[in-house]
Every structure is written in structure tokens, then in C-alpha cells.
Design a protein around this motif. Structure first.
Motif, PDB file in Angstrom:
ATOM      1  N   LYS A 133      36.691  44.891  50.973  1.00 15.81           N
ATOM      2  CA  LYS A 133      36.863  44.498  49.568  1.00 15.81           C
ATOM      3  C   LYS A 133      35.552  44.758  48.829  1.00 15.81           C
ATOM      4  O   LYS A 133      34.476  44.543  49.385  1.00 15.81           O
ATOM      5  N   ILE A 286      41.524  43.893  34.610  1.00 16.01           N
ATOM      6  CA  ILE A 286      41.782  43.025  35.778  1.00 16.01           C
ATOM      7  C   ILE A 286      43.062  42.217  35.547  1.00 16.01           C
ATOM      8  O   ILE A 286      43.476  42.027  34.402  1.00 16.01           O
ATOM      9  N   TYR A 289      43.991  37.403  38.867  1.00 12.13           N
ATOM     10  CA  TYR A 289      43.189  37.084  40.058  1.00 12.13           C
ATOM     11  C   TYR A 289      41.931  37.947  40.128  1.00 12.13           C
ATOM     12  O   TYR A 289      41.348  38.126  41.206  1.00 12.13           O
ATOM     13  N   ASN A 290      41.566  38.555  38.997  1.00 13.10           N
ATOM     14  CA  ASN A 290      40.388  39.417  38.920  1.00 13.10           C
ATOM     15  C   ASN A 290      40.502  40.695  39.751  1.00 13.10           C
ATOM     16  O   ASN A 290      39.497  41.321  40.081  1.00 13.10           O
ATOM     17  N   ARG A 291      41.751  41.090  40.054  1.00 12.62           N
ATOM     18  CA  ARG A 291      41.962  42.339  40.797  1.00 12.62           C
ATOM     19  C   ARG A 291      42.008  43.492  39.800  1.00 12.62           C
ATOM     20  O   ARG A 291      42.628  43.386  38.747  1.00 12.62           O
ATOM     21  N   THR A 292      41.294  44.579  40.104  1.00 12.18           N
ATOM     22  CA  THR A 292      41.316  45.743  39.206  1.00 12.18           C
ATOM     23  C   THR A 292      42.610  46.524  39.459  1.00 12.18           C
ATOM     24  O   THR A 292      43.488  46.065  40.210  1.00 12.18           O
ATOM     25  N   GLU A 295      43.845  48.089  44.564  1.00 17.52           N
ATOM     26  CA  GLU A 295      44.208  46.928  45.387  1.00 17.52           C
ATOM     27  C   GLU A 295      43.012  46.153  45.979  1.00 17.52           C
ATOM     28  O   GLU A 295      42.980  44.930  45.940  1.00 17.52           O
ATOM     29  N   ASN A 296      41.999  46.877  46.494  1.00  6.73           N
ATOM     30  CA  ASN A 296      40.914  46.182  47.224  1.00  6.73           C
ATOM     31  C   ASN A 296      39.653  45.975  46.376  1.00  6.73           C
ATOM     32  O   ASN A 296      38.627  45.557  46.897  1.00  6.73           O
ATOM     33  N   PHE A 298      37.775  44.291  42.945  1.00  6.71           N
ATOM     34  CA  PHE A 298      37.872  43.172  42.004  1.00  6.71           C
ATOM     35  C   PHE A 298      36.691  43.222  41.029  1.00  6.71           C
ATOM     36  O   PHE A 298      35.703  43.909  41.301  1.00  6.71           O
ATOM     37  N   PHE A 320      37.786  34.100  42.908  1.00  2.00           N
ATOM     38  CA  PHE A 320      38.075  35.334  43.653  1.00  2.00           C
ATOM     39  C   PHE A 320      37.896  35.089  45.158  1.00  2.00           C
ATOM     40  O   PHE A 320      38.764  35.414  45.973  1.00  2.00           O
ATOM     41  N   ILE A 324      40.796  35.271  48.017  1.00  2.00           N
ATOM     42  CA  ILE A 324      40.812  36.375  48.997  1.00  2.00           C
ATOM     43  C   ILE A 324      40.319  35.947  50.369  1.00  2.00           C
ATOM     44  O   ILE A 324      40.879  36.351  51.392  1.00  2.00           O
TER      45      ILE A 324
END
Ligand SMILES: Cc1cc2nc3c(=O)[nH]c(=O)nc-3n(C[C@H](O)[C@H](O)[C@H](O)COP(=O)(O)OP(=O)(O)OC[C@H]3O[C@@H](n4cnc5c(N)ncnc54)[C@H](O)[C@@H]3O)c2cc1C
Ligand SMILES: NC(=O)c1ccc[n+]([C@@H]2O[C@H](COP(=O)([O-])OP(=O)(O)OC[C@H]3O[C@@H](n4cnc5c(N)ncnc54)[C@H](O)[C@@H]3O)[C@@H](O)[C@H]2O)c1
Length: 446
Positions: A133, A286, A289-292, A295-296, A298, A320, A324
């Protein structure tokens, strides 16, 4: 596939550090890259040195009214260079404690500029690091308007290392940074002018807070030129001249600070190689959940479009890592984020402003407002305080609280928790205050 790390963080500011420490506490193998000083904007060229300058300036302001408290008049001298050395020493000690915390948590600190080679690989000065990540926490930089002569203007970054105190300071932008510097530099005896494109400073705050702070600063002698933009800056006969507005009025200065907002540090990061998408303003896209868009990968803090505040960056970093690595799903609720401008008078607020509340809830919105002179001052020139509560419906649920005056930040901070929990005006009325304080006035608004 095996990776060098479970998490690679780019940027050791509040967002990156919070995420790295929290992830390591769950047993993750973590590395953090930093190209400048550890602690980021907040510690090195933001909140920390700013608050110390605010405190230094407070001595000057208190000294002005000390006579009315029975103190004798004595000569004082402020040594800016000596003070800045003390500030730098304090910042060094914070950096040392952060380094110790990273060591103790087993987090590897890698110095240098990090950029993506692909979605799992980071390059720093030719060395490659892989991670399952990756968290982008690269913060932002001060934007400068594209006008002729803007190279003569400093940003807040340089203001903390001025070799001298300016005599005549002009500030372009009356937001958080412009207003805080205007207040501090005025207290040190500088002649300060603030030029803002809006009718009143501090856009985003409740209108009574905007007006109250502007009036308080005007009383201190700060000059405001509102509804105006600087067209050009010239260097003439050893002084700077700002050409302002359509009328091309000239304003002289020996130092110019530009503070018209900050943009994300998303260039030269190789984001395109990883497939990370940006929004129109260059901020990283994002989800909750602050995911860009990858997938992996942020992102947290000032490089996203979230409020540019240290506690927000930290909260996102922690959320985050909890989601995760701690397997505790956590989203941030941005509805009641308190904030303050550390000027004198201080302004602060939490929840909805009157305007936003009316937009959302229409005629069911009411407000309670109290202007008063706090007991803490003996002089007539002292600033008035203002408290304002925005409520909604028959239950009078509190939607927002706003304040101008001494300790406004701390008072609103305490109320923020209660407002988040859904309190009503009646709950405040039934609470017993501490007397004599300014904060007790919030419990007695009519
Ligand atoms: C003058 C000023 C006063 C402020 N006062 C306050 C305040 O009173 N209260 C408040 O809440 N907020 C305040 N802020 C805002 C606050 O500082 C930011 O919101 C906060 O620092 C954001 O944290 P961050 O982790 O997102 O980014 P930052 O703190 O900016 O940290 C990002 C880090 O990433 C590093 N970096 C960037 N690119 C790379 C790369 N490619 N490789 C390696 N490292 C990289 C940078 O060097 C930096 O150290 C202030 C800001 C300024 C400018
Ligand atoms: N106390 C704090 O929490 C604190 C302190 C400093 C900074 N910060 C954070 O840093 C961010 C950046 O601060 P900032 O003060 O640079 O930005 P800001 O967004 O707070 O204010 C920018 C101001 O500049 C004005 N403006 C914009 N373009 C202009 C132009 N061309 N000419 C004249 N005026 C113009 C706007 O009307 C606005 O008042 C803030 O949004 C805040 O989140 C927080």
C-alpha cells in the motif's frame, strides 16, 4: 508477490506521520519518505512557528494596556532575530522527538524526493522501494497570482525567516494566513495593509466573525482594501509599489506577503505512471476511505480537497490506518470541523454558518447573538467579544457556534464535541458555567 514494505508513506507532515505511526502500531512494516524537514508544513513553516509568533506579539499588546493595570511604564525592545532563533530551536526539538518516535515504532525514514515508477514502486534518487500500500501525504504550497512583479512578493514560508521586521507590510489575501500575519506584524509595530478580493476578510467563516475580526483589526490601525485585486507590482526608487484595482491606486510597501490560498504538491510525483487521477484543481481524487482511483494507493491531507487543517490531515491518516491495517472501518465526518484564526481579536467557528444553515434548513433557522465587553479588560479601547449560536427547528438543535474574542479557539473547541453530539440550546441553558469567564456567555444567550 512480496514487497519491501506493507506501507510506504510519501511526506512526513501531520497526515503522513499519523498514518505511519498508527499502521506500525498494528504491526505493519512501514517506510516514510521526506524531502525536507520532518513534521511538514505545520511544524516547520505553519501552525507551530505561527502560534509562537502570535504569543510573542501578545506581549506587545498586553504591554500597551499594562499601565491601566498598575504597571509602570518601562522601555521595552523586541529582538526579532533572537526570537526567531528560539523558534528554530523549539522546532528542532519537535523534529528530534518525531525522529525518536519513528525509531521506536520501527518506521524507516528515507530522505529525498519520492515519485512513483508504478502502482507499487517508489523511486528516491534512483533507488527503488516496493510496497503493498502507498499513502500520498505530500501537502501543498502557496499559490501566487500571475501578475507582473509577483516575484517581489514573499509567501508565508519566507515570512518565518525574515532577517528583519518589515516597516510597511502589504498582504495580498485576507484569509487565515493574511489575517494572522497582519495581526502579528501590526502588534510588532509594522504598518500593515491587507488587500482582499472580497467585501470582507475570512471567507468561509460566519459573517459576524468576519466583520468582528476585520473591525477589531481596523481599530488597531490595520488598513483594509476590500473588493480589490492587485494588478501589478513595481520596484521603484528602492521601494515596492502595488497597483491596485481598476482605478490603479498605488500602495507602497517594503515587504509584500502573498496569501491567496494553497495548491496541492501533486506535480513531479509520477502519479500518471501509477494511474492516480487528479481533480480539476490538481487535488488527488479520493473516496470516503481516502482511496485514490488506484486500489492500493491512498491520499490524505492538503494534497486532497479536504479542509487544509492539521487535525483533518491527522484524522484522515489515522482513519486510513485503522481501516486498512487495523481492520476497523472508519470514515471521517467533516460536518463539524472547528477552526480558528489566531489573530487578535481571535475568531473561531464550528458547524454551519448562518448563511449555510439558511441554505440547508430555510426559515426554521434562528440565531442568538451577543456582543459584549469582557471583564478581562480595564480599558475602553479593548475589543468587544461576539458569540453567536445558530439553531434549528422547535427543538433548537445547535447547528453552529461562532465567536470573536479572547480564547475563541479554545472555547469553540470545547463546544465542538457537544455540538457533534447533537445538543440543543436548552442543553446549553441548563449547563452551569464557570464564573468569571468569557465561555460562560455561551450558556446564557437570549
Ligand atoms: C502559515 C500557515 C499556518 C498554518 N496554521 C495552521 C493552524 O494554526 N492550524 C491548522 O490546523 N492548520 C494550519 N495550517 C495548515 C496545516 O499546516 C496543514 O493543513 C497541514 O500541515 C497539512 O498536513 P499534510 O500532512 O497534509 O501536509 P504537510 O504538512 O504539507 O506535509 C507534507 C510533507 O510532504 C513532503 N513532501 C512533499 N512532496 C514530497 C515528495 N515527493 N517526496 C518526499 N516528501 C515530499 C513535504 O516536504 C512535507 O514535509 C497552516 C498552514 C500554513 C502555511
Ligand atoms: N489557523 C488556521 O487553522 C490556519 C492558519 C493558516 C492557514 N491555514 C490553512 O491554510 C490555507 C491557506 O491559507 P490562505 O490564507 O493562503 O488561504 P485562504 O483560502 O484562507 O484565504 C485566501 C484569501 O485570499 C483572497 N484572495 C484570493 N485571490 C486573491 C487575489 N488575487 N487578490 C486578493 N485577494 C485574493 C480570498 O478572498 C481569501 O480571503 C487555509 O485555507 C487554511 O486551511 C489554517
Amino acid at each position: 508477490m512480496t514487497f519491501d514494505y506493507d506501507l510506504f508513506v510519501i511526506g512526513a507532515g501531520p497526515g503522513g506521520l499519523a498514518a505511519a505511526k498508527k499502521a506500525a502500531s498494528y504491526g505493519a512494516r512501514v517506510a516514510i519518505a521526506e524531502k525536507e524537514a520532518i513534521g511538514g508544513t505545520c511544524v516547520n513553516r505553519g501552525c507551530v512557528p505561527k502560534k509562537l509568533i502570535v504569543q510573542a506579539a501578545d506581549f506587545a499588546l498586553k504591554n500597551q494596556i499594562a499601565l491601566s493595570y498598575g504597571w509602570s511604564d518601562c522601555k521595552t525592545y523586541f529582538d526579532w532575530t533572537k526570537f526567531i532563533k528560539s523558534v528554530d530551536k523549539h522546532i528542532d526539538s519537535i523534529q528530534d522527538s518525531y525522529l525518536k518516535q519513528l525509531q521506536e515504532a520501527g518506521i524507516e525514514l528515507i530522505r529525498g524526493h519520492a515519485s512513483f515508477t508504478d502502482a507499487h514502486t517508489i523511486d528516491i534518487d534512483g533507488r527503488k522501494y516496493t510496497a503493498d500500500k502507498i499513502l500520498i501525504a505530500v501537502g501543498g504550497y502557496a499559490v501566487k497570482p500571475k501578475i507582473s512583479g509577483i516575484e517581489y512578493a514573499l509567501t508565508s514560508r519566507e515570512m518565518f525567516h525574515l532577517p528583519y521586521l518589515p516597516k510597511r507590510l502589504v498582504i495580498i489575501g485576507g484569509g487565515y494566513i493574511g489575517v494572522e500575519f497582519a495581526s502579528m506584524m501590526n502588534a510588532f509595530g509594522c504598518e500593515v495593509t491587507v488587500i482582499d478580493k472580497d467585501e470582507t476578510i475570512l471567507s468561509g467563516f460566519d459573517i459576524d466573525i468576519r466583520r468582528g475580526v476585520q473591525q477589531g483589526l481596523s481599530k488597531r490601525g490595520i488598513r483594509f482594501i476590500n473588493n480589490s485585486m492587485v494588478k501589478e507590482i513595481k520596484y521603484l526608487e528602492e521601494r515596492l509599489l502595488l497597483i491596485v484595482g481598476e482605478s490603479r491606486k498605488t500602495v507602497p510597501a517594503d515587504t509584500i506577503l502573498v496569501a491567496v490560498g494553497r495548491a496541492p504538491n501533486t506535480k513531479n510525483l509520477g502519479l500518471e505512471k501509477a494511474g492516480v487521477e487528479l481533480e480539476q484543481k490538481g487535488t488527488i481524487k479520493i473516496d470516503e476511505y481516502n482511496r485514490t482511483t488506484v486500489e492500493n494507493i491512498f491520499a490524505v491531507g492538503d494534497c486532497t480537497s479536504s479542509p487544509q487543517l492539521t487535525p483533518v490531515a491527522k484524522a484522515q491518516g489515522n482513519a486510513f490506518a485503522n481501516t486498512i491495517f487495523g481492520k476497523k472501518e472508519q470514515k471521517i465526518n467533516y460536518d463539524e470541523v472547528p477552526s480558528a484564526v489566531f489573530s487578535r481579536p481571535e475568531g473561531s467557528g464550528v458547524g454551519l454558518t448562518e448563511a449555510k444553515a439558511r441554505e440547508k434548513f430555510g426559515d426554521s433557522v434562528k440565531f442568538y447573538r451577543h456582543h459584549f465587553q469582557p471583564l478581562s479588560s480595564l480599558t475602553n479601547e479593548s475589543e468587544q467579544a461576539t458569540m453567536k449560536l445558530i439553531v434549528e427547528g422547535d427543538s433548537e438543535r445547535v447547528l453552529g457556534a461562532h465567536m470573536v474574542g479572547e480564547n475563541a479557539a479554545d472555547i469553540i473547541q470545547s463546544l465542538a464535541v457537544a455540538i457533534r453530539k447533537g445538543i440543543t440550546k436548552e442543553d446549553l441553558d441548563e449547563s452551569i458555567g464557570i464564573h468569571p469567564t468569557v465561555g460562560e456567555e455561551f450558556l446564557d444567550l437570549s
